[in-house]
Design a protein around this motif. Sequence first.
Motif, short mmCIF file in Angstrom:
data_model
loop_
_atom_site.label_atom_id
_atom_site.label_comp_id
_atom_site.label_asym_id
_atom_site.label_seq_id
_atom_site.Cartn_x
_atom_site.Cartn_y
_atom_site.Cartn_z
N ASP A 487 0.84 -1.19 0.00
CA ASP A 487 0.00 0.00 0.00
C ASP A 487 0.88 1.25 0.00
O ASP A 487 1.66 1.46 0.93
N ASN A 488 0.75 2.08 -1.02
CA ASN A 488 1.63 3.25 -1.09
C ASN A 488 1.30 4.30 -0.04
O ASN A 488 2.07 5.22 0.17
N ARG A 489 0.15 4.16 0.64
CA ARG A 489 -0.16 5.07 1.74
C ARG A 489 0.60 4.68 3.00
O ARG A 489 0.89 5.52 3.83
N LYS A 490 0.91 3.39 3.11
CA LYS A 490 1.67 2.90 4.26
C LYS A 490 2.55 1.74 3.77
O LYS A 490 2.27 0.58 3.99
N PRO A 491 3.62 2.09 3.04
CA PRO A 491 4.43 1.05 2.40
C PRO A 491 5.09 0.12 3.40
O PRO A 491 5.39 0.50 4.53
N ARG A 492 5.31 -1.11 2.93
CA ARG A 492 5.99 -2.10 3.76
C ARG A 492 7.47 -1.77 3.84
O ARG A 492 8.02 -1.05 2.99
N PRO A 493 8.18 -2.34 4.82
CA PRO A 493 9.62 -2.06 4.93
C PRO A 493 10.39 -2.55 3.71
O PRO A 493 10.07 -3.60 3.14
N THR A 494 11.38 -1.76 3.31
CA THR A 494 12.26 -2.15 2.20
C THR A 494 13.70 -1.96 2.63
O THR A 494 14.01 -1.13 3.47
N ILE A 495 14.57 -2.74 2.04
CA ILE A 495 15.98 -2.68 2.38
C ILE A 495 16.59 -1.37 1.86
O ILE A 495 16.23 -0.88 0.80
N ALA A 496 17.50 -0.79 2.62
CA ALA A 496 18.21 0.41 2.18
C ALA A 496 19.42 0.02 1.35
O ALA A 496 19.93 -1.10 1.44
N ASP A 497 19.91 0.95 0.55
CA ASP A 497 21.02 0.67 -0.34
C ASP A 497 22.27 0.23 0.41
O ASP A 497 23.01 -0.65 -0.06
N ASP A 498 22.55 0.86 1.57
CA ASP A 498 23.79 0.51 2.27
C ASP A 498 23.75 -0.92 2.79
O ASP A 498 24.74 -1.65 2.73
N CYS A 499 22.59 -1.34 3.27
CA CYS A 499 22.46 -2.71 3.77
C CYS A 499 22.56 -3.71 2.61
O CYS A 499 23.27 -4.71 2.70
N ALA A 500 21.86 -3.43 1.51
CA ALA A 500 21.92 -4.33 0.35
C ALA A 500 23.33 -4.43 -0.19
O ALA A 500 23.82 -5.53 -0.51
N ALA A 501 24.02 -3.29 -0.31
CA ALA A 501 25.36 -3.29 -0.85
C ALA A 501 26.33 -4.02 0.07
O ALA A 501 27.20 -4.76 -0.40
N THR A 502 26.17 -3.86 1.37
CA THR A 502 27.07 -4.52 2.31
C THR A 502 26.84 -6.03 2.32
O THR A 502 27.79 -6.82 2.43
N LEU A 503 25.59 -6.44 2.21
CA LEU A 503 25.30 -7.87 2.13
C LEU A 503 26.02 -8.50 0.94
O LEU A 503 26.68 -9.55 1.08
N TYR A 504 25.92 -7.87 -0.22
CA TYR A 504 26.60 -8.44 -1.39
C TYR A 504 28.11 -8.27 -1.31
O TYR A 504 28.86 -9.07 -1.86
N HIS A 505 28.56 -7.23 -0.62
CA HIS A 505 29.99 -7.09 -0.36
C HIS A 505 30.51 -8.33 0.36
O HIS A 505 31.55 -8.89 -0.01
N PHE A 506 29.75 -8.78 1.35
CA PHE A 506 30.14 -10.00 2.06
C PHE A 506 30.05 -11.23 1.16
O PHE A 506 30.96 -12.06 1.14
N ILE A 507 28.95 -11.37 0.45
CA ILE A 507 28.72 -12.57 -0.35
C ILE A 507 29.89 -12.80 -1.31
O ILE A 507 30.45 -13.90 -1.40
N SER A 508 30.26 -11.77 -2.05
CA SER A 508 31.33 -11.94 -3.04
C SER A 508 32.70 -12.12 -2.38
O SER A 508 33.53 -12.91 -2.86
N THR A 509 32.94 -11.39 -1.31
CA THR A 509 34.24 -11.54 -0.63
C THR A 509 34.39 -12.93 -0.04
O THR A 509 35.45 -13.56 -0.15
N ASP A 510 33.33 -13.44 0.57
CA ASP A 510 33.35 -14.78 1.15
C ASP A 510 33.54 -15.85 0.07
O ASP A 510 34.33 -16.79 0.23
N LEU A 511 32.83 -15.69 -1.06
CA LEU A 511 33.00 -16.63 -2.17
C LEU A 511 34.42 -16.56 -2.73
O LEU A 511 35.02 -17.59 -3.05
N LEU A 512 34.96 -15.37 -2.84
CA LEU A 512 36.30 -15.23 -3.37
C LEU A 512 37.32 -15.92 -2.48
O LEU A 512 38.29 -16.52 -2.98
N ALA A 513 37.12 -15.86 -1.17
CA ALA A 513 38.02 -16.57 -0.26
C ALA A 513 37.99 -18.07 -0.53
O ALA A 513 39.04 -18.73 -0.56
N LYS A 514 36.80 -18.62 -0.75
CA LYS A 514 36.67 -20.05 -1.04
C LYS A 514 37.31 -20.39 -2.38
O LYS A 514 37.98 -21.42 -2.52
#
Length: 773
Positions: A487-514
């Motif tokens: 509902d655009n009058r009371k939108p549900r929670p959405t992830i912020a860019d910093d959190c999304a970017a940091t999550l993928y920062h971890f994902i790729s760094t962790d995979l690269l270590a493996k």
Amino acid sequence: MNFQPKAVGGDLVSRAWSGDMIAPLSDRGQGTAASFVAKTFICDGTKMPAELFISALGLYRCFINGKRVGEDLLTPGWTSYDHRVAYQRYDVSHLIKSGQNRIEIWLADGWYRSPLMWGQKAIPNCWGDRTAAMADLVGPNGVILSTDASWQSGLLPIRKSGIYFGEIYDAREERLVETHGTVTLPFDKALLVAHETAPVRELPAIAPIDTWTDAEGRTIYDFGQNIGGYVLYTVRGAAGAEVRVEHSEVLGPDRYFDNRNYRTAQAHTIYTLRGTGDETYSPHFTFFGFRYARVTVTGNAHIVTISSVPISSLPNLAGSFSSGNALVNRLVQNTIWSQRANFIEVPTDCPQRDERLGWTGDAQVFAATACWLTDSRTFFRKYLRDVMADQREDGAVSHFSPDPTRLHPENFPGFAGSTGWGDAIVVIPWVLYTHYGDRAVLSECLNAMVRWVNFVWSISDGPIVRPPSRWGDRGFTFGDWLQPVGDNRKPRPTIADDCAATLYHFISTDLLAKIAAILGDEVLAERMTGRAEEIRHAFAREFIAPSGRIAHNDQTSYALAFLHDLIPAEHHAAARQHFRQVIVDADYKIGTGFIGTPALLPALTKLGMDDIAEKVFLQEEVPGWLYQVSKGATTIWERWDSMAPDGTIYEPDMNSYNHYAYGAVCQWLFENVAGISPSATAPGFAEVIVDPAPIAALSPVTAHHDVRQGRIEAAWECRGNRVTYRLTLPEGCVGRFRPGLRHQNPSINGEPVAEEAILRPGTHQLVFSLPQS
């Protein structure tokens, strides 16, 4: 001179060329009539084997003595042409005759110089402004014929051609007249490599399921299936009569033909009849995304037969999944059709509008599903080379590859560097390694991986990534693209860019270590392991409250954090409850976009919340997977709300009805519901992780997957809370089953299983009870 192909690194193959890259002097430039180059040559009376090696700048079709060479489409294919250009090799022995022979190479703009990108800033002549051809015809005693400046040229009956435009063809001009010569172009022959994956080919034609006439007298055909391909028809009539075919994916109210979502792509064909009996036509150098065709006949002519022809680089399936739920089965088919339509040379976002680009984000979230459904190894290997070719000097990875903006940044500046998208350079090689045991792809991409993760660290000079908000700025991220807000009058929670970017920062760094550890680079492995731990701890400090609540309390944050073990043990139980509650509060509707959706159900299954996963997956309201199926979709939509419940079409400026990304849920169907996964420790299905998580409402379930060792088959049926699971493994595969909480009192082939069971090749029966709710 050696004219046989030779390996030049990895699986790239080159050869010594005798011919030159020649351009037709008849060519008037992009968007004008297509040209051909031709040569007459003599062969002696002895029947002999002959091979044609051929490539082009632009697209080509070749004919020898009036007969087409091969069945491949859109050759030589699409690559970052300044990095490498594909060539094809054909046995043409059956086409060569004693005495005089004639070879013609038809040329068109193709991806090489058609306007690419969208709107008024579309880039023409991206990689060059001259179409050209190169060919060697080789016999047992060496070169019979090569392209050089002695070849002649002229115009084709193709009066205009373009990837987004379509094709105009005048059959009255089919008698080819050599009006001009050719010129040799400066060209680095080292760029030429053998085509790296399967060619684009036609699938069986599809007949219309319905036909009607609109108020203007135009005939509309419904082929019943949205595809990437073209319309093939036979027409009969007078010379000069004209057939125009337009395309659309959906219909508006009252079956109104609506293709506004094609934006500036004209996406049509116009055929002018020569007037000699039945004439059959389909376009030569383009394709469309469509389910419906609107046909306008001008003059004295009528359509005799008509069909739609799907095309794909990967038409053959390597896996299947079926269940007792018809909507779910259609969802799987929709995913297959979206993959086929978008896996045309590169993994594009969509096949219909003025875009059709190889978006890295779409590809990385879908890569595992693609490998379950088709043998995608060489297709992705080719694509990754384009990703590496387009990588910027600072390590930023293009938003899409091949990337027209890299050579023309003045039109579209800053089209590189988004987390979730650039991570394709790490995620896709890892998928190819686990699915196919392809260690070489890890080595080939390693340097690009390192440059990428270093780039992401540099965005904010640390473990927490704080992307700029303005598109085009260094480190801009798409975040969880197209995440629904309710509902655009009371939108549900959405992830912020910093959190999304940091999550993928971890994902790729962790995979690269493996990956570094697998390749034996201990120094890099240690460095990336340390960096991944730094990101892990920083993520917890920055985004997890003492209550266990993740900062934005949204589905994507919880799904990705749980799936990649970023929730500290002391917060695990509380965060799990927050995750559950945020989905309950959303009435079990999806709250994830492009990066969160593939993680949502696997995370719920990992946490043992099978009841929540079932309700989210099977609910049929918007946003939801089965909503679009219930609305008649035959492919996967770009947006959860692409069509309203009343059939109203969402704003067409960015609304594709053939976008495979959300079909990534099929990975969960294979790996969790059917219970078969590849193993990172014994990749290429040398070991199969067996861990079924049955959804009782889907019973019975069957699945198969073809691997290099043979066919893996899994099936289960649920009666009450009792599950009977059958698994067949081919020689060369072993299974590993470790009972979880959902496997109560398990037995295999009648023998109880306490802790772990190793399953040898053959058929096994696993029986267990689901926990009582």
